[in-house]
Design an enzyme around this catalytic site. Structure first.
Site, mmCIF file in Angstrom:
data_model
loop_
_atom_site.group_PDB
_atom_site.id
_atom_site.type_symbol
_atom_site.label_atom_id
_atom_site.label_comp_id
_atom_site.label_asym_id
_atom_site.label_seq_id
_atom_site.Cartn_x
_atom_site.Cartn_y
_atom_site.Cartn_z
ATOM 1 N N GLU A 73 17.297 19.553 -30.784
ATOM 2 C CA GLU A 73 16.866 18.796 -29.609
ATOM 3 C C GLU A 73 16.783 17.295 -29.873
ATOM 4 O OE1 GLU A 73 17.041 20.414 -27.125
ATOM 5 O OE2 GLU A 73 15.963 22.316 -27.126
ATOM 6 N N HIS A 92 7.698 18.486 -28.472
ATOM 7 C CA HIS A 92 8.359 19.530 -27.683
ATOM 8 C C HIS A 92 7.850 20.878 -28.156
ATOM 9 C CE1 HIS A 92 11.163 22.090 -25.686
ATOM 10 N NE2 HIS A 92 11.799 22.415 -26.807
ATOM 11 N N HIS A 94 6.865 25.316 -26.847
ATOM 12 C CA HIS A 94 7.077 26.445 -25.943
ATOM 13 C C HIS A 94 5.772 27.224 -25.744
ATOM 14 C CE1 HIS A 94 11.504 26.653 -27.622
ATOM 15 N NE2 HIS A 94 11.265 25.545 -26.951
ATOM 16 N N TYR A 113 -8.066 16.988 -11.703
ATOM 17 C CA TYR A 113 -7.883 15.551 -11.918
ATOM 18 C C TYR A 113 -7.213 15.226 -13.254
ATOM 19 C CZ TYR A 113 -12.014 15.460 -14.999
ATOM 20 O OH TYR A 113 -12.897 15.670 -16.029
ATOM 21 N N HIS A 155 12.554 27.037 -20.459
ATOM 22 C CA HIS A 155 12.598 26.509 -21.824
ATOM 23 C C HIS A 155 11.210 26.213 -22.381
ATOM 24 C CE1 HIS A 155 14.920 23.571 -24.692
ATOM 25 N NE2 HIS A 155 13.838 24.058 -25.276
ATOM 26 N N TYR A 208 -8.298 6.279 -21.592
ATOM 27 C CA TYR A 208 -8.824 7.607 -21.924
ATOM 28 C C TYR A 208 -7.931 8.244 -22.981
ATOM 29 C CZ TYR A 208 -10.842 12.259 -21.009
ATOM 30 O OH TYR A 208 -11.480 13.468 -21.116
#
Length: 215
Positions: A73, A92, A94, A113, A155, A208
């Site tokens: 990737e 990345h 899963h 929120y 994915h 934050y």
């Protein structure tokens, strides 16, 4: 050259992804901006076997000089970092709930929120494309426009941040939000916040997130 601390931090983050249930086996990968290039996890090495020396330093032209190949990737890692100078790290994974919505091709609406942590009133789902392809990278970039996280159809998910700590934090929060949304759908009809309500929280969230402790 990337420091040992950067490499070790990436290895520890991969271990954390396993511990948190964000990935399994050889799934999941990370990248961190480093000088004029970026450091990315290698292809096919299980997280628990990963060592700092296994991480692959790549140039933005897609080249590398390492015995191991970079993650399949690497294209979307490169393209995200190249297109978004404010991003310093890409995660990345899963995880089950985020991937469940990705399998359904569903974006996440503003049902809490905390959606504001991803930069807007939705977490978009990019269309499906085979893993490792330029087409997937292009779809991911579109889904991340004005956002710091997205789903990838059939994915998984992508989370980004100015550094690896914040990108990992966001990945955990996105999975938590997807889990909450899945539960809410079973309970009844989720109430969606307005764009104005989310925009207010986006502004409040600019300071934050996790912070480094001062010495």
């Amino acid at each position: 050259m990337p420091s040992f601390a950067m490499r070790q931090g990436m290895v520890e983050a991969m271990h954390r992804m396993l511990d948190l249930g964000l990935s399994q086996g050889t799934s999941g990968n990370l990248s961190v901006r480093s000088g004029a290039g970026f450091l990315v996890t290698p292809s096919g090495i299980p997280a628990e076997q990963l060592s700092p020396d296994d991480l692959v330093l790549m140039d933005f032209d897609g080249s590398w000089d390492h015995p191991l190949a970079p993650s399949s990737e690497w294209r979307f890692h490169r393209d995200i970092l190249a297109a978004r100078p404010e991003i310093g790290a890409v995660v990345h994974a899963h995880p089950p709930y985020a991937t469940g919505f990705a399998i359904c091709g569903r974006e996440i609406p503003a049902v809490h929120y905390m959606i504001a942590m991803a930069g807007g009133p939705t977490i978009r789902c990019a269309p499906y494309a085979p893993y490792g392809t330029q087409r997937l990278s292009d779809f991911a970039l579109d889904a991340l426009e004005g956002r710091s996280a997205c789903l990838l159809a059939n994915h998984g998910m992508i989370a980004t941040g100015p550094n690896l700590s914040k990108a990992m934090w966001l990945a955990v929060e996105v999975e938590a939000l997807c889990r909450q949304y899945a539960i809410a759908l079973q309970v009844g009809t989720p109430v969606v916040l307005t764009d104005a309500e989310v925009a207010e929280t986006v502004e409040r969230f600019r300071s934050y997130g996790p912070r480094e402790k001062s010495a």
